[in-house]
Design a protein around this motif. Structure first.
Motif, PDB file in Angstrom:
ATOM      1  N   TYR A   1       0.832  -1.198   0.000  1.00  0.00           N
ATOM      2  CA  TYR A   1       0.000   0.000   0.000  1.00  0.00           C
ATOM      3  C   TYR A   1       0.869   1.252   0.000  1.00  0.00           C
ATOM      4  CZ  TYR A   1      -3.725  -3.172   1.512  1.00  0.00           C
ATOM      5  OH  TYR A   1      -4.633  -4.185   1.609  1.00  0.00           O
ATOM      6  N   CYS A   2       0.478   2.198  -0.817  1.00  0.00           N
ATOM      7  CA  CYS A   2       1.097   3.524  -0.791  1.00  0.00           C
ATOM      8  C   CYS A   2       0.417   4.353   0.293  1.00  0.00           C
ATOM      9  CB  CYS A   2       0.939   4.188  -2.151  1.00  0.00           C
ATOM     10  SG  CYS A   2       1.685   5.831  -2.269  1.00  0.00           S
ATOM     11  N   ASN A   3       1.204   5.130   1.006  1.00  0.00           N
ATOM     12  CA  ASN A   3       0.684   5.951   2.102  1.00  0.00           C
ATOM     13  C   ASN A   3       1.244   7.361   2.011  1.00  0.00           C
ATOM     14  OD1 ASN A   3       1.626   6.958   5.088  1.00  0.00           O
ATOM     15  ND2 ASN A   3      -0.462   6.154   5.099  1.00  0.00           N
ATOM     16  N   ALA A   4       0.417   8.321   2.341  1.00  0.00           N
ATOM     17  CA  ALA A   4       0.861   9.714   2.411  1.00  0.00           C
ATOM     18  C   ALA A   4       0.363  10.302   3.721  1.00  0.00           C
ATOM     19  CB  ALA A   4       0.330  10.511   1.232  1.00  0.00           C
ATOM     20  N   LYS A   5       1.240  11.032   4.390  1.00  0.00           N
ATOM     21  CA  LYS A   5       0.892  11.633   5.673  1.00  0.00           C
ATOM     22  C   LYS A   5       0.968  13.150   5.548  1.00  0.00           C
ATOM     23  CE  LYS A   5       2.817   7.755   8.276  1.00  0.00           C
ATOM     24  NZ  LYS A   5       1.504   7.131   8.549  1.00  0.00           N
ATOM     25  N   ARG A   6      -0.043  13.812   6.090  1.00  0.00           N
ATOM     26  CA  ARG A   6      -0.092  15.263   6.047  1.00  0.00           C
ATOM     27  C   ARG A   6      -0.479  15.769   7.427  1.00  0.00           C
ATOM     28  NH1 ARG A   6      -4.037  17.162   1.704  1.00  0.00           N
ATOM     29  NH2 ARG A   6      -2.221  17.131   0.334  1.00  0.00           N
TER      30      ARG A   6
END
Length: 119
Positions: free
Chosen positions: A94-99
């Motif tokens: 899974y690709c994940n992005a955190k903001r």
């Protein structure tokens, strides 16, 4: 709504290589960290590799020296180059992005791509 779309998974023999790609629907400059996680059947999701907006990387001990995470800000892409694959690397990736939004941290996830390594 942020969208992350993974591609590049598949079936490969042990010792082989794959490159996973993650395409973001918006500029990835706005994400503090982007990364790849994986989940094998019956196991918890685990971090594989991460890369900050400054390009600092970190890896799970099990993949150090074999996997490389990179990002292309202009193309809004994050990649995971996986070399010398082992059967234990088999999982959904899974690709994940955190903001960070003020005091709130938001996670975005892709739908996942299957990686199967045969022995």
């Amino acid at each position: 709504q942020v969208q992350l779309v993974e591609s590049g998974g598949g079936l490969v023999q042990a010792g082989g290589s794959l490159r996973l790609s993650c395409a973001a629907s918006e500029t990835i400059f706005s994400f503090n960290v982007m990364g790849w996680y994986r989940q094998a059947p019956g196991k918890q999701r685990e971090l594989v590799a991460g890369i900050t907006s400054d390009g600092i990387t970190n890896y799970a001990d099990s993949v150090k020296g074999r996997f490389t995470i990179t990002r292309d800000n202009a193309k809004k892409m994050v990649y995971l180059q996986m070399n010398n694959l082992k059967p234990e690397d088999t999982a959904v990736y899974y690709c994940n992005a955190k903001r960070s939004l003020g005091y709130t941290k938001v996670d975005y996830w892709g739908q996942g791509t299957q990686v199967t390594v045969s022995s």
